[in-house]
Design a protein around this motif. Structure first.
Motif, PDB file in Angstrom:
ATOM      1  N   LEU A 338       0.811  -1.219   0.000  1.00 39.54           N
ATOM      2  CA  LEU A 338       0.000   0.000   0.000  1.00 39.54           C
ATOM      3  C   LEU A 338       0.843   1.268   0.000  1.00 39.54           C
ATOM      4  O   LEU A 338       0.569   2.207  -0.753  1.00 39.54           O
ATOM      5  N   PHE A 339       1.857   1.293   0.849  1.00 39.59           N
ATOM      6  CA  PHE A 339       2.597   2.539   1.071  1.00 39.59           C
ATOM      7  C   PHE A 339       3.939   2.588   0.358  1.00 39.59           C
ATOM      8  O   PHE A 339       4.583   3.634   0.333  1.00 39.59           O
ATOM      9  N   ASN A 362      -1.932   8.591  -7.273  1.00 38.81           N
ATOM     10  CA  ASN A 362      -1.801  10.038  -7.097  1.00 38.81           C
ATOM     11  C   ASN A 362      -2.340  10.787  -8.318  1.00 38.81           C
ATOM     12  O   ASN A 362      -1.976  10.496  -9.448  1.00 38.81           O
ATOM     13  N   GLY A 363      -3.223  11.742  -8.065  1.00 39.62           N
ATOM     14  CA  GLY A 363      -3.852  12.509  -9.137  1.00 39.62           C
ATOM     15  C   GLY A 363      -5.135  11.884  -9.631  1.00 39.62           C
ATOM     16  O   GLY A 363      -5.915  12.520 -10.354  1.00 39.62           O
ATOM     17  N   GLU A 388      -3.837  13.757   6.364  1.00 39.42           N
ATOM     18  CA  GLU A 388      -2.710  14.630   6.045  1.00 39.42           C
ATOM     19  C   GLU A 388      -2.476  14.797   4.546  1.00 39.42           C
ATOM     20  O   GLU A 388      -1.687  15.642   4.134  1.00 39.42           O
ATOM     21  N   LYS A 389      -3.139  13.945   3.728  1.00 46.88           N
ATOM     22  CA  LYS A 389      -2.942  13.987   2.273  1.00 46.88           C
ATOM     23  C   LYS A 389      -1.463  13.796   1.913  1.00 46.88           C
ATOM     24  O   LYS A 389      -0.930  14.447   1.022  1.00 46.88           O
ATOM     25  N   MET A 390      -0.815  12.905   2.627  1.00 44.36           N
ATOM     26  CA  MET A 390       0.588  12.600   2.351  1.00 44.36           C
ATOM     27  C   MET A 390       0.919  11.235   2.947  1.00 44.36           C
ATOM     28  O   MET A 390       0.176  10.712   3.771  1.00 44.36           O
ATOM     29  N   LEU A 402      -0.030  13.940  -1.624  1.00 45.68           N
ATOM     30  CA  LEU A 402      -0.999  13.144  -2.381  1.00 45.68           C
ATOM     31  C   LEU A 402      -2.216  13.974  -2.767  1.00 45.68           C
ATOM     32  O   LEU A 402      -2.660  14.837  -2.016  1.00 45.68           O
ATOM     33  N   ASP A 403      -2.736  13.689  -3.938  1.00 45.61           N
ATOM     34  CA  ASP A 403      -4.007  14.252  -4.386  1.00 45.61           C
ATOM     35  C   ASP A 403      -4.822  13.096  -4.951  1.00 45.61           C
ATOM     36  O   ASP A 403      -4.742  12.778  -6.140  1.00 45.61           O
TER      37      ASP A 403
END
Length: 582
Positions: A338-339, A362-363, A388-390, A402-403
């Motif tokens: 996952l990470f 991402n995106g 945190e979006k990261m 991350l987005d």
């Protein structure tokens, strides 16, 4: 002289403190204090004593021997306390709040019961997260379509478009109660009432007094105690689109071909069911937002199809769509999968490291299927990513921004899993911003003919076969309960196309379990009609079904228990010949 006096006072103070310690004069204070108390030496931090309240808050056994404060707290917490700062920390995994008072060569540590404080702060954080997501959703719409009520259902604001679609003046709704509005059929059902009853986001198709059909989506805004402070709802008039969709579905059910290449490319949600229309309309409303979506439904109901439909309508449709089945990844490698991981982070790690599935999305859109199967330790890290979006790769130190749009799916009741301790409550609230519940196929029987013909056409083309499927076969499929839902129906149709040795699939070609289920000979009656008309309709359907299944009027007559001439005469009477050949 003055210096000697000061030194004398200082010496007296030390002597008094020493007497207090030596004679344990502090014990009455320790016993009767409502807070936990620890007394230690300042220099060595050696614990001289602690009261029973402190032991309880620190989850220590009565006989447990703790020699130093450093055995309980880390260096940073101790440093802050020595500077007379209060500290929110953990001891033995429990949240506590500590203060200190330094007096001469000794330090008093005060421990407060932080359990309720931690719970309130946790709930407050969940509330802020949910409200933040809701704001993101509702910012996509103008205030003309918004309605805001307080926690008792009293309308505080209603946009002008809502007033117009309900046929009332612009200031009509101010101060009115949604329960009364629903009772008077100004709009019904009320999505706000459903939100107040369930304390969860809700979606309904409501009809206004003017006859307009609106899709209304409502969500609670919670206060710091988790109580509903307000309900915010947004409406969209999709009556035209819904009418068109229903007409197309009706035409397809009657066998009329309708093809739209652009729609075929994106819309794989085959339905003429009202509940599914609500879902499709909701998806159109939220597709352009970043709101997290949680899809719930039995195995085989098409959760991935719904996720891809949402993706196809979003502004991320040209970016990655990464599917992660949380139930199929081994627990030992789920974190690295996952990470991602950096080179050398563990034995066997690939040279140069590897990006994880979350980073790969991402995106774009990350589809987390079977989210309930994610291990608890990874749920914590996923929550951090969402907040945190990261993320930080395994063995790494660099944060990666991350987005991503999260769509999660499950066939389990996550609220029940939370109660059982199998799923984190904070993660559940973080995911359950836009809930979508897909009905089982047995609850949308009107879709079975549509889906059967859709799969039949697809598999005939895939295997280059010229075949037909009789109405009797489709009718038999329609009366089966389908425990495996759409996936089971799809597999059944594929098997029939591959194994039926003749050009027409009839009810007799179906597996035995379908025929056993359709042994009921009762006739469905939906409304009262003239008896002669009902008899004609039943005759017409039976003759049409028999000729389609057996191929000739002779065999059809034999099955129906009448003469062949009767079948031929009735076919002419009811103009069935053309429709059967067609």
């Amino acid at each position: 002289m003055e210096s000697k006096t000061m030194n004398g006072k200082s010496g007296l103070k030390i002597s008094v403190e020493r007497a207090i310690i030596d004679h344990k004069l502090y014990e009455p204070l320790m016993r009767n204090c409502s807070d936990g108390l620890i007394l230690s030496e300042k220099k060595s931090l050696k614990i001289l004593t602690m009261n029973s309240k402190a032991r309880a808050l620190l989850d220590l056994e009565p006989e447990a021997k703790i020699e130093k404060v450093s055995d309980l707290l880390d260096t940073s917490a101790i440093g802050a306390l020595m500077e007379s700062k209060s500290v929110n920390t953990q001891a033995n995994g429990l949240p506590i709040k500590m203060r200190s008072a330094v007096s001469g060569n000794y330090v008093w540590f005060f421990i407060e019961d932080f359990t309720d404080v931690a719970r309130i702060e946790s709930l407050s954080q969940k509330t802020l997260e949910l409200n933040k997501e809701l704001i993101g959703v509702f910012n996509e719409y103008g205030d003309e379509t918004l309605m805001v009520t307080n926690g008792k259902g009293i309308i505080e604001f209603a946009g002008e478009k809502i007033s117009r679609t309900c046929g009332v003046t612009s200031n009509y709704f101010a101060g009115k109660n949604v329960y009364k509005m629903e009772k008077e059929q100004i709009f019904a059902p009320s999505v706000t009432v459903r939100v107040l009853e369930t304390k969860q986001p809700q979606v309904v198709i409501q009809t206004t007094r003017t006859g307009k059909e609106l899709v209304a989506m409502g969500a609670p805004v919670l206060d710091e105690d988790g109580k509903i402070e307000r309900v915010v709802s947004v409406t969209r008039d999709y009556s035209t689109q819904m009418n068109i969709s229903k007409k197309i579905a009706a035409l397809q059910e009657e066998g009329v071909s309708y093809e739209n290449p652009q729609e075929e490319e994106t819309d794989k949600v085959i339905t003429c069911n009202d509940a599914m229309f609500e879902i499709k309309t909701l998806i159109k409303m939220v597709a352009a937002t970043k709101a997290t979506v949680l899809i719930n439904g039995e195995t085989g109901t098409g959760k991935e199809v719904i996720a891809r439909y949402l993706y196809s309508l979003s502004d991320r449709k040209d970016r990655p769509f990464i599917k992660v089945n949380c139930g199929t990844i081994s627990h030992s490698i789920v974190e690295s999968e996952l990470f991602g991981y950096e080179e050398g982070s563990f034995t066997g790690a690939s040279k140069g490291g590897k990006i994880g599935l979350i980073e790969a999305a991402n995106g774009g859109t990350l589809f987390l299927d079977e989210i309930s199967e994610l291990p608890l330790e990874q749920q914590v890290k996923l929550l951090h990513v969402l907040q945190e979006k990261m993320l930080i790769r395994v063995g790494g130190t660099t944060a990666i921004d991350l987005d991503i749009r999260i769509v999660a799916a499950t066939n389990k009741d996550l609220e029940e899993q939370v109660a059982l301790g199998n799923f984190r409550e904070d993660l559940y609230y973080r995911l359950n911003v836009i809930p979508i519940s897909i009905p089982a196929l047995r609850n949308r029987k009107e879709d079975i003919p549509l889906l059967s013909k859709y799969f039949f056409k697809r598999f005939c083309a895939a295997y280059n076969k010229e075949m037909q499927i009789s109405s009797s076969a489709v009718s038999t499929l329609e009366h089966y309960p389908w425990p495996g839902n759409i996936r089971q129906l799809e597999n059944t149709i594929e098997r029939l196309v591959l194994t039926t040795p003749k050009p027409m699939i009839t009810a007799n070609d179906l597996p035995k379990m379908f025929l056993e289920n359709s042994s009921d000979t009762s006739v469905n009656v939906n409304k009262i009609t003239r008896l002669d008309t009902a008899v004609e309709e039943l005759e017409k359907e039976l003759i049409k079904m028999a000729v389609e299944e057996y191929g000739t009027t002779v065999k059809a007559a034999e099955a129906l228990g009448v003469n062949q001439s009767t079948v031929s005469r009735k076919m002419a009477q009811y103009h069935l010949k053309d429709s059967i050949e067609k």
